[in-house]
Design a protein around this motif. Sequence first.
Motif, PDB file in Angstrom:
ATOM      1  N   ALA A 144      14.858 -35.845 -75.274  1.00  0.00           N
ATOM      2  CA  ALA A 144      14.016 -36.437 -74.055  1.00  0.00           C
ATOM      3  C   ALA A 144      12.520 -36.235 -74.690  1.00  0.00           C
ATOM      4  O   ALA A 144      11.610 -37.298 -74.272  1.00  0.00           O
ATOM      5  N   ARG A 145      12.445 -35.199 -75.352  1.00  0.00           N
ATOM      6  CA  ARG A 145      10.752 -35.020 -75.742  1.00  0.00           C
ATOM      7  C   ARG A 145      10.534 -36.057 -77.067  1.00  0.00           C
ATOM      8  O   ARG A 145       9.354 -36.238 -77.058  1.00  0.00           O
ATOM      9  N   ALA A 146      11.592 -36.166 -77.746  1.00  0.00           N
ATOM     10  CA  ALA A 146      11.250 -37.356 -78.824  1.00  0.00           C
ATOM     11  C   ALA A 146      10.996 -38.586 -78.229  1.00  0.00           C
ATOM     12  O   ALA A 146      10.175 -39.356 -78.916  1.00  0.00           O
ATOM     13  N   VAL A 147      11.727 -38.887 -76.874  1.00  0.00           N
ATOM     14  CA  VAL A 147      11.469 -40.165 -76.515  1.00  0.00           C
ATOM     15  C   VAL A 147      10.151 -40.262 -75.998  1.00  0.00           C
ATOM     16  O   VAL A 147       9.417 -41.286 -76.163  1.00  0.00           O
ATOM     17  N   ARG A 148       9.957 -39.298 -75.220  1.00  0.00           N
ATOM     18  CA  ARG A 148       8.459 -39.006 -74.528  1.00  0.00           C
ATOM     19  C   ARG A 148       7.236 -39.306 -75.583  1.00  0.00           C
ATOM     20  O   ARG A 148       6.462 -39.809 -75.413  1.00  0.00           O
ATOM     21  N   ALA A 149       7.390 -38.765 -76.567  1.00  0.00           N
ATOM     22  CA  ALA A 149       6.578 -38.660 -77.769  1.00  0.00           C
ATOM     23  C   ALA A 149       6.130 -39.912 -78.224  1.00  0.00           C
ATOM     24  O   ALA A 149       4.773 -40.229 -78.535  1.00  0.00           O
ATOM     25  N   ARG A 150       6.977 -41.168 -78.038  1.00  0.00           N
ATOM     26  CA  ARG A 150       6.762 -42.414 -78.271  1.00  0.00           C
ATOM     27  C   ARG A 150       6.483 -43.539 -77.338  1.00  0.00           C
ATOM     28  O   ARG A 150       6.578 -44.465 -77.634  1.00  0.00           O
ATOM     29  N   ALA A 151       6.797 -42.874 -76.131  1.00  0.00           N
ATOM     30  CA  ALA A 151       6.758 -43.790 -74.848  1.00  0.00           C
ATOM     31  C   ALA A 151       5.524 -43.795 -74.215  1.00  0.00           C
ATOM     32  O   ALA A 151       4.434 -43.023 -74.603  1.00  0.00           O
ATOM     33  N   HIS A 152       5.273 -44.638 -73.037  1.00  0.00           N
ATOM     34  CA  HIS A 152       4.151 -44.611 -72.350  1.00  0.00           C
ATOM     35  C   HIS A 152       3.767 -43.437 -71.850  1.00  0.00           C
ATOM     36  O   HIS A 152       4.490 -42.503 -71.422  1.00  0.00           O
ATOM     37  N   SER A 153       2.419 -42.969 -71.678  1.00  0.00           N
ATOM     38  CA  SER A 153       1.916 -41.658 -71.085  1.00  0.00           C
ATOM     39  C   SER A 153       2.282 -41.494 -69.837  1.00  0.00           C
ATOM     40  O   SER A 153       2.318 -40.368 -69.273  1.00  0.00           O
ATOM     41  N   ALA A 154       2.716 -42.612 -69.055  1.00  0.00           N
ATOM     42  CA  ALA A 154       3.211 -42.484 -67.742  1.00  0.00           C
ATOM     43  C   ALA A 154       4.853 -42.240 -67.509  1.00  0.00           C
ATOM     44  O   ALA A 154       5.139 -42.185 -66.297  1.00  0.00           O
ATOM     45  N   THR A 155       5.328 -41.935 -68.474  1.00  0.00           N
ATOM     46  CA  THR A 155       6.827 -41.868 -68.734  1.00  0.00           C
ATOM     47  C   THR A 155       7.225 -40.370 -68.095  1.00  0.00           C
ATOM     48  O   THR A 155       6.906 -39.319 -68.765  1.00  0.00           O
ATOM     49  N   ALA A 156       8.092 -40.320 -67.029  1.00  0.00           N
ATOM     50  CA  ALA A 156       8.590 -38.907 -66.586  1.00  0.00           C
ATOM     51  C   ALA A 156      10.177 -38.999 -66.575  1.00  0.00           C
ATOM     52  O   ALA A 156      10.885 -40.058 -66.906  1.00  0.00           O
ATOM     53  N   LEU A 157      10.802 -37.817 -66.675  1.00  0.00           N
ATOM     54  CA  LEU A 157      11.932 -37.578 -66.819  1.00  0.00           C
ATOM     55  C   LEU A 157      12.735 -37.836 -65.504  1.00  0.00           C
ATOM     56  O   LEU A 157      12.283 -36.915 -64.555  1.00  0.00           O
ATOM     57  N   THR A 158      13.606 -38.328 -65.231  1.00  0.00           N
ATOM     58  CA  THR A 158      14.241 -38.849 -63.931  1.00  0.00           C
ATOM     59  C   THR A 158      15.735 -38.701 -64.278  1.00  0.00           C
ATOM     60  O   THR A 158      16.331 -38.488 -65.358  1.00  0.00           O
ATOM     61  N   HIS A 159      16.578 -39.137 -63.061  1.00  0.00           N
ATOM     62  CA  HIS A 159      17.957 -38.913 -63.211  1.00  0.00           C
ATOM     63  C   HIS A 159      18.673 -37.831 -63.853  1.00  0.00           C
ATOM     64  O   HIS A 159      18.426 -36.723 -63.406  1.00  0.00           O
ATOM     65  N   VAL A 160      19.510 -37.936 -64.585  1.00  0.00           N
ATOM     66  CA  VAL A 160      20.307 -36.905 -65.239  1.00  0.00           C
ATOM     67  C   VAL A 160      19.220 -35.988 -66.193  1.00  0.00           C
ATOM     68  O   VAL A 160      19.328 -34.754 -66.035  1.00  0.00           O
ATOM     69  N   SER A 161      18.408 -36.570 -66.794  1.00  0.00           N
ATOM     70  CA  SER A 161      17.347 -35.817 -67.398  1.00  0.00           C
ATOM     71  C   SER A 161      16.482 -34.757 -66.876  1.00  0.00           C
ATOM     72  O   SER A 161      16.273 -33.618 -67.319  1.00  0.00           O
ATOM     73  N   SER A 162      16.283 -35.361 -65.556  1.00  0.00           N
ATOM     74  CA  SER A 162      15.369 -34.314 -64.797  1.00  0.00           C
ATOM     75  C   SER A 162      16.194 -33.065 -64.449  1.00  0.00           C
ATOM     76  O   SER A 162      15.657 -31.952 -64.271  1.00  0.00           O
ATOM     77  N   ILE A 163      17.568 -33.340 -63.898  1.00  0.00           N
ATOM     78  CA  ILE A 163      18.558 -32.317 -63.729  1.00  0.00           C
ATOM     79  C   ILE A 163      18.641 -31.300 -64.817  1.00  0.00           C
ATOM     80  O   ILE A 163      18.667 -30.207 -64.781  1.00  0.00           O
ATOM     81  N   VAL A 164      19.049 -32.031 -65.959  1.00  0.00           N
ATOM     82  CA  VAL A 164      19.158 -31.037 -67.352  1.00  0.00           C
ATOM     83  C   VAL A 164      17.979 -30.332 -67.572  1.00  0.00           C
ATOM     84  O   VAL A 164      18.155 -28.866 -68.009  1.00  0.00           O
ATOM     85  N   GLU A 165      16.663 -30.648 -67.486  1.00  0.00           N
ATOM     86  CA  GLU A 165      15.427 -30.041 -67.667  1.00  0.00           C
ATOM     87  C   GLU A 165      15.341 -28.794 -66.669  1.00  0.00           C
ATOM     88  O   GLU A 165      14.677 -28.005 -67.112  1.00  0.00           O
ATOM     89  N   ARG A 166      16.009 -28.803 -65.551  1.00  0.00           N
ATOM     90  CA  ARG A 166      15.921 -27.732 -64.571  1.00  0.00           C
ATOM     91  C   ARG A 166      16.893 -26.613 -64.830  1.00  0.00           C
ATOM     92  O   ARG A 166      17.211 -25.662 -64.313  1.00  0.00           O
ATOM     93  N   GLY A 167      17.934 -26.854 -66.123  1.00  0.00           N
ATOM     94  CA  GLY A 167      18.814 -25.996 -66.421  1.00  0.00           C
ATOM     95  C   GLY A 167      20.082 -25.924 -65.150  1.00  0.00           C
ATOM     96  O   GLY A 167      20.860 -25.112 -65.168  1.00  0.00           O
ATOM     97  N   ILE A 168      20.302 -27.259 -64.478  1.00  0.00           N
ATOM     98  CA  ILE A 168      21.474 -27.251 -63.542  1.00  0.00           C
ATOM     99  C   ILE A 168      22.570 -27.841 -64.391  1.00  0.00           C
ATOM    100  O   ILE A 168      22.330 -28.852 -65.083  1.00  0.00           O
ATOM    101  N   PRO A 169      23.697 -27.143 -64.237  1.00  0.00           N
ATOM    102  CA  PRO A 169      24.938 -27.739 -64.776  1.00  0.00           C
ATOM    103  C   PRO A 169      25.509 -29.277 -64.285  1.00  0.00           C
ATOM    104  O   PRO A 169      25.219 -29.125 -62.984  1.00  0.00           O
ATOM    105  N   LEU A 170      25.840 -29.940 -65.206  1.00  0.00           N
ATOM    106  CA  LEU A 170      26.265 -31.261 -64.767  1.00  0.00           C
ATOM    107  C   LEU A 170      27.986 -31.516 -65.332  1.00  0.00           C
ATOM    108  O   LEU A 170      28.243 -30.957 -66.303  1.00  0.00           O
TER     109      LEU A 170
END
Length: 323
Positions: free
Chosen positions: A70-96
């Motif tokens: 996700a950080r590799a994606v954001r490094a080359r994405a638009h500055s307004a890009t936020a992690l959402t959906h699955v990626s947001s939950i994983v960032e919280r340390g919540i099991p899926l």
Amino acid sequence: MGIPSRMTEPQVDLEGLVRLRRDLLASGITDNQIDRLVRAKVLKRIRYGAYVQHDVWDRLTPEDRHRLLARAVRARAHSATALTHVSSIVERGIPLWGFSLDVVHTTRTGNHRAGRRQADWTPHRGILEPEDQEELNGVVISTAARSAFEVTTIGGVEAALVAVNRLLHAKAMTLDEFVAQAEAHREWPGSLTTNLVMHLADHRLESVGEDRFSFLAHTQGLVRPEPQVDVFDEQGTLVARVDFAWPELNVFVEFDGKIKYAKHRREGETLDEFLMREKKREVLVCQLTGWTCIRITWSDLARPELLATRIRKVMASRNKGAA
């Protein structure tokens, strides 16, 4: 009663681990040298133009590898890009369960168009308003309630239910907040899944295995079991809490999984000692209640019809015995 805490376990610090091709070239390394370092397993190519030290990658869990991607994606994405959906939950340390960790999910904040979909990146359409975003571990992510709703629009009921229950149990959100997100985005596709998840959601469930068993009971037409049932001895002392029970049918369920072993093993206790203590606990519950125990495992969940048939047979035998 309000939810007292919204904190989850601190995540592994991934700051500065992603190295972009342009930065490597600026340091004097050539493309040929980068390729050789990748072949020699000194560098790991996370995605096109993004690398990490291979030994670091080897030590990361699948969840932390997703966070690094996700950080590799954001490094080359638009500055307004936020992690959402699955990626947001994983960032919280919540099991899926049931969601691929090979694809990063993002949404742009403000009035910006989504980027182009790629094999390892799904940029979602829509706008992430200020009230639906927050910063965690140095990255902008969707709020817990927003991400809970988001996953109901991209996954099946079972996978989405696991995500929602884990967020509820971690006290990262309330059910009312989740419902409010669903109401605010009723025009989004996937509302049928969202509605069913809202109906089945239960913050009392303590693990992914319990979430999946609860869903199995629903799909197989079993009477909905009561979760986290306390058992007391003759003096009124709490001696056990079983995962699920049908008290009126004299049957209870215990789910055997690695999380339970890790959570309930005492310091210095071997696995054999733990299993023996669990067996004594089961016998005590049966003696105090007169109930029959059904133990289930992950492999049982893969055969829902067979498991449901076994449970019905036990219930039927208990009813005959009571008669």
